[in-house]
Design a protein around this motif. Structure first.
Motif, PDB file in Angstrom:
ATOM      1  N   ALA A 126      -3.023   6.589   6.564  1.00 27.99           N
ATOM      2  CA  ALA A 126      -4.039   5.568   6.877  1.00 27.99           C
ATOM      3  C   ALA A 126      -4.747   5.897   8.175  1.00 27.99           C
ATOM      4  N   ILE A 127      -5.963   5.355   8.286  1.00 26.51           N
ATOM      5  CA  ILE A 127      -6.752   5.449   9.525  1.00 26.51           C
ATOM      6  C   ILE A 127      -6.736   4.051  10.119  1.00 26.51           C
ATOM      7  N   ARG A 128      -6.446   3.951  11.413  1.00 20.32           N
ATOM      8  CA  ARG A 128      -6.441   2.629  12.052  1.00 20.32           C
ATOM      9  C   ARG A 128      -7.699   2.474  12.890  1.00 20.32           C
ATOM     10  N   ILE A 129      -8.390   1.354  12.721  1.00 25.88           N
ATOM     11  CA  ILE A 129      -9.530   1.044  13.596  1.00 25.88           C
ATOM     12  C   ILE A 129      -9.197  -0.244  14.343  1.00 25.88           C
ATOM     13  N   PRO A 130      -9.060  -0.187  15.672  1.00 22.47           N
ATOM     14  CA  PRO A 130      -8.809  -1.440  16.399  1.00 22.47           C
ATOM     15  C   PRO A 130     -10.005  -2.366  16.242  1.00 22.47           C
ATOM     16  N   GLU A 131      -9.750  -3.663  16.219  1.00 22.95           N
ATOM     17  CA  GLU A 131     -10.837  -4.638  16.072  1.00 22.95           C
ATOM     18  C   GLU A 131     -11.952  -4.421  17.091  1.00 22.95           C
ATOM     19  N   SER A 132     -11.557  -4.052  18.323  1.00 24.80           N
ATOM     20  CA  SER A 132     -12.539  -3.889  19.399  1.00 24.80           C
ATOM     21  C   SER A 132     -13.501  -2.726  19.105  1.00 24.80           C
ATOM     22  N   ALA A 133     -13.093  -1.788  18.252  1.00 30.99           N
ATOM     23  CA  ALA A 133     -13.951  -0.623  17.973  1.00 30.99           C
ATOM     24  C   ALA A 133     -14.607  -0.720  16.595  1.00 30.99           C
ATOM     25  N   LEU A 134     -14.431  -1.888  15.962  1.00 31.81           N
ATOM     26  CA  LEU A 134     -14.931  -2.011  14.581  1.00 31.81           C
ATOM     27  C   LEU A 134     -16.401  -2.411  14.550  1.00 31.81           C
ATOM     28  N   ASP A 135     -17.233  -1.570  13.949  1.00 25.74           N
ATOM     29  CA  ASP A 135     -18.607  -1.976  13.633  1.00 25.74           C
ATOM     30  C   ASP A 135     -18.975  -1.310  12.319  1.00 25.74           C
ATOM     31  N   SER A 136     -20.044  -1.804  11.705  1.00 26.83           N
ATOM     32  CA  SER A 136     -20.337  -1.361  10.342  1.00 26.83           C
ATOM     33  C   SER A 136     -20.699   0.129  10.290  1.00 26.83           C
ATOM     34  N   ALA A 137     -21.350   0.649  11.351  1.00 26.02           N
ATOM     35  CA  ALA A 137     -21.756   2.061  11.321  1.00 26.02           C
ATOM     36  C   ALA A 137     -20.534   2.979  11.361  1.00 26.02           C
ATOM     37  N   SER A 138     -19.592   2.704  12.282  1.00 22.05           N
ATOM     38  CA  SER A 138     -18.434   3.606  12.371  1.00 22.05           C
ATOM     39  C   SER A 138     -17.515   3.420  11.151  1.00 22.05           C
ATOM     40  N   LEU A 139     -17.457   2.187  10.630  1.00 23.15           N
ATOM     41  CA  LEU A 139     -16.644   1.988   9.423  1.00 23.15           C
ATOM     42  C   LEU A 139     -17.248   2.757   8.239  1.00 23.15           C
ATOM     43  N   ALA A 140     -18.583   2.733   8.133  1.00 23.73           N
ATOM     44  CA  ALA A 140     -19.248   3.467   7.049  1.00 23.73           C
ATOM     45  C   ALA A 140     -18.900   4.956   7.136  1.00 23.73           C
ATOM     46  N   ILE A 155       0.846  -1.208   0.000  1.00 26.05           N
ATOM     47  CA  ILE A 155       0.000   0.000   0.000  1.00 26.05           C
ATOM     48  C   ILE A 155       0.880   1.255   0.000  1.00 26.05           C
ATOM     49  N   ALA A 156       1.962   1.207   0.783  1.00 25.30           N
ATOM     50  CA  ALA A 156       2.829   2.388   0.892  1.00 25.30           C
ATOM     51  C   ALA A 156       3.617   2.625  -0.400  1.00 25.30           C
ATOM     52  N   VAL A 157       4.143   1.554  -1.003  1.00 26.06           N
ATOM     53  CA  VAL A 157       4.960   1.741  -2.218  1.00 26.06           C
ATOM     54  C   VAL A 157       4.103   2.273  -3.373  1.00 26.06           C
ATOM     55  N   ILE A 158       2.859   1.816  -3.449  1.00 22.08           N
ATOM     56  CA  ILE A 158       1.977   2.320  -4.518  1.00 22.08           C
ATOM     57  C   ILE A 158       1.390   3.673  -4.106  1.00 22.08           C
ATOM     58  N   GLY A 159       1.115   3.830  -2.798  1.00 19.33           N
ATOM     59  CA  GLY A 159       0.649   5.117  -2.288  1.00 19.33           C
ATOM     60  C   GLY A 159      -0.857   5.303  -2.400  1.00 19.33           C
ATOM     61  N   ARG A 160      -1.608   4.633  -1.536  1.00 23.03           N
ATOM     62  CA  ARG A 160      -3.068   4.761  -1.562  1.00 23.03           C
ATOM     63  C   ARG A 160      -3.596   4.981  -0.141  1.00 23.03           C
ATOM     64  N   PRO A 161      -4.704   5.744   0.005  1.00 19.34           N
ATOM     65  CA  PRO A 161      -5.299   5.912   1.335  1.00 19.34           C
ATOM     66  C   PRO A 161      -5.813   4.572   1.832  1.00 19.34           C
ATOM     67  N   ALA A 162      -5.687   4.342   3.131  1.00 20.77           N
ATOM     68  CA  ALA A 162      -6.123   3.044   3.655  1.00 20.77           C
ATOM     69  C   ALA A 162      -6.828   3.173   4.995  1.00 20.77           C
ATOM     70  N   ILE A 163      -7.756   2.248   5.216  1.00 21.71           N
ATOM     71  CA  ILE A 163      -8.319   2.036   6.553  1.00 21.71           C
ATOM     72  C   ILE A 163      -7.769   0.683   6.991  1.00 21.71           C
ATOM     73  N   LEU A 164      -7.042   0.669   8.108  1.00 18.79           N
ATOM     74  CA  LEU A 164      -6.362  -0.554   8.552  1.00 18.79           C
ATOM     75  C   LEU A 164      -7.019  -1.114   9.807  1.00 18.79           C
ATOM     76  N   ILE A 165      -7.246  -2.412   9.778  1.00 17.30           N
ATOM     77  CA  ILE A 165      -7.828  -3.087  10.941  1.00 17.30           C
ATOM     78  C   ILE A 165      -6.848  -4.183  11.363  1.00 17.30           C
ATOM     79  N   PRO A 166      -5.907  -3.849  12.290  1.00 16.33           N
ATOM     80  CA  PRO A 166      -4.906  -4.841  12.690  1.00 16.33           C
ATOM     81  C   PRO A 166      -5.546  -6.069  13.336  1.00 16.33           C
TER      82      PRO A 166
END
Ligand SMILES: CC(=O)N[C@H]1[C@@H](OP(=O)(O)OP(=O)(O)OC[C@H]2O[C@@H](n3ccc(=O)[nH]c3=O)[C@H](O)[C@@H]2O)O[C@H](CO)[C@@H](O)[C@@H]1O
Length: 392
Positions: free
Chosen positions: A333-347, A300-311
């Motif tokens: 990139a924006i990081r969303i921890p798994e514990s905070a991941l739900d479809s509404a906040s991801l949307a 992602i970094a070498v090509i250079g694209r915005p990302a949402i990352l969920i470790p």
């Protein structure tokens, strides 16, 4: 032409003993790299990139792995000499398996020590995974120049054990937490040629036209992304949703339900267990939603694209959070921890990126600024330097 004929004649008449001596001399002047890597793609892909580069430089390259690792050797150049070695881990198996760990490792170390006495490698490099223990242990015992490459922001178990016993720890991401006394050097994670071909490819910002979202969950796919991402995309406002084209990598067992969900919600989506052309899809994407495995981050970094990352929350030592840090702190990139991941906040996060062309372009540039397209060259330079230190 005459010259060629003479050389050809000479080859024909060369006696077997002479040929053996000539080839022996050649082998003696040719430097040898012994690579040791364990059973996952995460360890084997960087080893493959280094093998290709060192063979191009005229070195001999050997790879020591185990039966599990041997499944990933199909892409290695044919001239890589691949050996399987006995090793084991305390991390898996019942009482009997654990009782056999020490003898298995000891057998592997003895084999590697004998091989090293015979082959005299110029450098030994470990990429992590327990099958790399025998080569690193034997090199330590015999004083062979040695180093390791760690792909993640937290050292894997085997690499942590050897970090202070090697000349250098080449790090895939920075900063990597290292034990006191270890010599860390940031080299980056080698990426595939198809990724390099798209290095810094112009980014088309989101707008009132067809847009692509790529969803990837590492080499195996990630169930959580199949559970949450389709719902999040379905929850986007219609004026945004109708422009979207989704490429979604889903685990085999999730493929049908994810395909059905997108179809039921009228979303244009392609769902597959693995996209062989992922570099092209990253390049075409306005947004990538991904796990933060070491190679995904590097691509992602070498090509250079915005990302949402969920470790991956269960990654050893939380290394996927550490992997994401550089890209997130740079603003790529924006990081969303798994514990905070739900479809509404991801949307909400998806909409925030796709409705802000300027912000998304800034993210793409920030991501690119963290990419290391020459990671393989940096690793090659360290290997060569280490071999010259003892053999000027
Ligand atoms: C589940 C797990 O333990 N993952 C670990 C594993 O990563 P794992 O191998 O799962 O994931 P990585 O992100 O390191 O690599 C995945 C690679 O596959 C590519 N790709 C992905 C999807 C697809 O459809 N097509 C495709 O080509 C990605 O672009 C990337 O190049 O080893 C890495 C390196 O030690 C670690 O950082 C990860 O935490």
């Amino acid at each position: 032409m005459r010259c060629g004929a003479v050389v050809a004649d000479k080859r024909v008449v060369e006696a077997p003993a002479e040929r053996q001596e000539r080839e022996g001399r050649q082998e003696m002047t040719q430097k040898l790299l012994l690579m040791a890597a364990g059973g996952t793609g995460g360890h084997m892909f960087p080893a493959q990139a280094l093998a290709e580069a060192m063979l191009r430089k005229g070195w001999r390259v050997k790879l020591s792995t185990d039966a599990r690792g041997a499944r990933y050797t199909g892409g290695f150049p044919h001239s890589t000499e691949i050996t399987q070695v006995s090793s084991a881990t305390f991390a898996r198996g019942g009482v009997l398996a654990k009782a056999l760990v020490a003898p298995r490792i000891a057998a592997g170390v003895a084999t590697m020590a004998l091989d090293m006495r015979r082959d005299r490698p110029d450098v030994v490099i470990g990429f992590g995974g327990y099958p790399s223990i025998p080569a690193l242990a034997a090199a330590t015992l015999l004083g062979v120049p040695r180093m390791i490459h760690e792909q993640n922001g937290v050292l894997g178990r085997v690499n942590a054990r050897f970090a202070t016993r090697v000349a250098q720890v080449a790090c895939g991401v920075w900063p990597t937490s290292l034990p006191e006394g270890a010599q860390g050097v940031h080299v980056g994670n080698p990426v595939r040629a198809a990724v390099l071909e798209r290095e810094g490819a112009p980014y088309i910002p989101p707008g009132d036209y067809p847009m692509s979202i790529l969803v990837i969950g590492g080499s195996q796919g990630a169930r959580i992304l199949s559970d949450v991402v389709p719902e999040a995309i379905a929850a986007l406002p219609e004026e945004l949703r109708r422009h979207l084209r989704v490429s979604h990598q889903a685990r085999g067992e999730d493929e049908a339900r994810v395909t059905q969900f997108y179809a039921d919600h009228g979303i244009d989506a392609e769902v597959r267990p693995f996209f062989a052309d992922v570099p092209a899809r990253i390049s075409e994407a306005q947004l990538v939603i991904s796990r933060s495995g070491a190679s995904s981050i590097a691509d992602i970094a070498v090509i250079g694209r915005p990302a949402i990352l969920i470790p991956l929350a269960t990654a050893a030592g939380d290394h996927q959070t550490a992997n994401a840090r550089g890209l997130v702190e740079a603003g790529g990139a924006i990081r969303i921890p798994e514990s905070a991941l739900d479809s509404a906040s991801l949307a909400e996060q998806i909409a925030a990126v796709l409705t802000n062309a300027q912000g998304a372009t800034k993210m793409a540039h920030a991501a690119l600024s963290t990419g290391i397209p020459n990671a393989t060259d940096r690793l090659v330079a360290l290997v060569e330097h280490l071999s010259e230190e003892v053999d000027p």
